[in-house]
Design an enzyme around this catalytic site. Structure first.
Site, short mmCIF file in Angstrom:
data_model
loop_
_atom_site.label_atom_id
_atom_site.label_comp_id
_atom_site.label_asym_id
_atom_site.label_seq_id
_atom_site.Cartn_x
_atom_site.Cartn_y
_atom_site.Cartn_z
N LYS A 15 41.84 48.24 51.25
CA LYS A 15 43.10 48.88 50.88
C LYS A 15 43.09 49.35 49.43
O LYS A 15 43.49 50.46 49.12
CB LYS A 15 44.29 47.92 51.09
N ARG A 86 53.87 41.86 54.10
CA ARG A 86 52.92 40.88 54.62
C ARG A 86 53.55 39.96 55.65
O ARG A 86 52.85 39.11 56.20
CB ARG A 86 52.38 40.05 53.47
N ARG A 120 33.15 40.49 46.21
CA ARG A 120 33.95 41.44 45.41
C ARG A 120 33.89 41.07 43.93
O ARG A 120 33.96 39.91 43.55
CB ARG A 120 35.41 41.42 45.88
N ARG A 153 37.61 37.28 41.24
CA ARG A 153 38.98 36.77 41.30
C ARG A 153 38.96 35.29 41.69
O ARG A 153 38.14 34.87 42.49
CB ARG A 153 39.77 37.55 42.34
N ARG A 164 43.38 32.70 53.23
CA ARG A 164 44.09 34.00 53.20
C ARG A 164 43.98 34.71 54.53
O ARG A 164 44.93 35.37 54.98
CB ARG A 164 43.53 34.87 52.07
P1 ADP Z 1 44.04 41.00 49.10
O1 ADP Z 1 44.40 42.35 49.57
O2 ADP Z 1 42.61 40.89 48.67
O3 ADP Z 1 44.47 39.89 49.99
P2 ADP Z 1 46.17 41.03 47.11
O4 ADP Z 1 45.74 41.37 45.74
O5 ADP Z 1 46.90 42.03 47.92
O6 ADP Z 1 44.83 40.57 47.82
O7 ADP Z 1 47.03 39.70 47.10
C1 ADP Z 1 46.63 38.56 46.36
C2 ADP Z 1 47.67 37.44 46.55
O8 ADP Z 1 48.94 37.87 46.01
C3 ADP Z 1 47.97 37.06 47.99
O9 ADP Z 1 47.04 36.12 48.50
C4 ADP Z 1 49.40 36.46 47.85
O10 ADP Z 1 49.35 35.17 47.28
C5 ADP Z 1 50.03 37.39 46.82
N1 ADP Z 1 50.72 38.54 47.43
C6 ADP Z 1 50.38 39.85 47.30
N2 ADP Z 1 51.22 40.63 48.00
C7 ADP Z 1 52.13 39.80 48.58
C8 ADP Z 1 53.25 40.00 49.44
N3 ADP Z 1 53.62 41.22 49.85
N4 ADP Z 1 53.93 38.90 49.85
C9 ADP Z 1 53.58 37.66 49.45
N5 ADP Z 1 52.52 37.40 48.66
C10 ADP Z 1 51.80 38.46 48.21
P1 ADP Z 2 41.60 44.98 49.85
O1 ADP Z 2 42.38 45.68 48.77
O2 ADP Z 2 42.01 45.42 51.23
O3 ADP Z 2 41.59 43.49 49.71
P2 ADP Z 2 39.18 46.09 48.52
O4 ADP Z 2 39.39 47.55 48.45
O5 ADP Z 2 39.34 45.29 47.28
O6 ADP Z 2 40.07 45.46 49.73
O7 ADP Z 2 37.70 45.85 49.11
C1 ADP Z 2 37.17 44.52 49.25
C2 ADP Z 2 35.70 44.53 48.84
O8 ADP Z 2 34.93 45.30 49.79
C3 ADP Z 2 35.41 45.18 47.48
O9 ADP Z 2 34.35 44.46 46.89
C4 ADP Z 2 34.99 46.62 47.82
O10 ADP Z 2 34.09 47.14 46.87
C5 ADP Z 2 34.32 46.44 49.19
N1 ADP Z 2 34.55 47.57 50.09
C6 ADP Z 2 35.65 48.37 50.18
N2 ADP Z 2 35.51 49.29 51.16
C7 ADP Z 2 34.30 49.06 51.73
C8 ADP Z 2 33.57 49.70 52.80
N3 ADP Z 2 34.08 50.73 53.48
N4 ADP Z 2 32.35 49.21 53.09
C9 ADP Z 2 31.82 48.15 52.40
N5 ADP Z 2 32.46 47.52 51.38
C10 ADP Z 2 33.68 47.97 51.04
#
Ligand code: ADP
Ligand code: ADP
Ligand code: ZN
Length: 208
Positions: A15, A86, A120, A153, A164
């Protein structure tokens, strides 16, 4: 008015990576609750600090994120919303505050998600995402975009990643089903290369 795009997907689905490109291509705001919360991790609120929830891989209380999203969307002429809603209660809130032009779901299998998240690396200065295998920076540990230091992270450890993903299954999959039932969900194969994923998204948006 700019496009109003909702990007759904599990942690690690891509995303953040796709949102960054979308925001540039369509000249819209990237609204992401994760980044907003990380920037205010130790802020004391009536519910506690964001950190106390994020470290464990749990969702922060709805009240914390609803306010962030409402303010960010009110200021935006078009947006790509990433990391929200979420759970179903956040989805209801979103319906009350805005209309959406497109709802996209990046679909990726669980094993692949674990590998993406544990590998990541994130720029500590500008937030750009890299991956130790799939998306390596030109120089190890250094951001291609700004020269900042790449870090892992706190919540990208294997144990917290598993938590998660189970929180996603329990709370966020129902949100995806909700948009599917409404007939507005467009599923994108998130296991392709980032360029291929982006092409598929563009094809959908250029029709929307
Ligand atoms: P990822 O897409 O890798 O799961 P995010 O950066 O979107 O990570 O989220 C990191 C953390 O922030 C989540 O595990 C949660 O604790 C919190 N968080 C983010 N967005 C929300 C949301 N919409 N509602 C509740 N918690 C959230
Ligand atoms: P999200 O925001 O949904 O948690 P990220 O965009 O941070 O996801 O992507 C998670 C990890 O996967 C990052 O290390 C990113 O570089 C890698 N990644 C993203 N898109 C792809 C893809 N299409 N193929 C392989 N790795 C990817
Ligand atoms: Zn950077």
């Amino acid at each position: 008015m700019g496009k109003r795009i909702l990007l759904l997907g599990a942690p690690g689905a891509g995303k953040g990576t796709q949102s960054k490109r979308l925001a540039e291509t369509y000249d819209v705001e990237h609204v992401t609750t994760g980044d907003a919360l990380r920037a205010n991790k130790d802020m004391e609120t009536e519910y506690g600090t964001p950190r106390s929830f994020m470290e464990k891989g749990e969702l922060v209380p709805d009240g914390m994120v609803n306010e962030i999203v409402e303010a960010a969307l009110a200021d935006a002429d078009g947006y790509v919303l990433d990391g929200y809603p979420r759970n179903l209660s956040q989805a209801e809130y979103l319906t009350e505050i805005t209309d959406l032009d497109a709802v996209l779901y990046l679909k990726v299998a669980e094993d692949e998600l674990v590998e993406r998240l544990t590998g990541r690396r994130v720029c500590s200065e500008c937030g750009t995402n890299f991956h130790v295998k799939f998306n390596q920076p030109e120089e190890e540990g250094v951001c291609d975009e700004c020269g900042g230091e790449l870090v892992q992270r706190d919540d990208d450890t294997e144990e917290t990643v598993r938590e998660r993903l189970s929180v996603f299954e329990e709370n966020t999959e129902p949100v995806i089903e909700h948009y599917r039932d409404e007939g507005v969900l467009v599923e994108i194969d998130g296991e392709q290369t980032p360029d291929e994923v982006f092409d598929d998204i563009e094809a959908v948006l250029d029709d929307a």
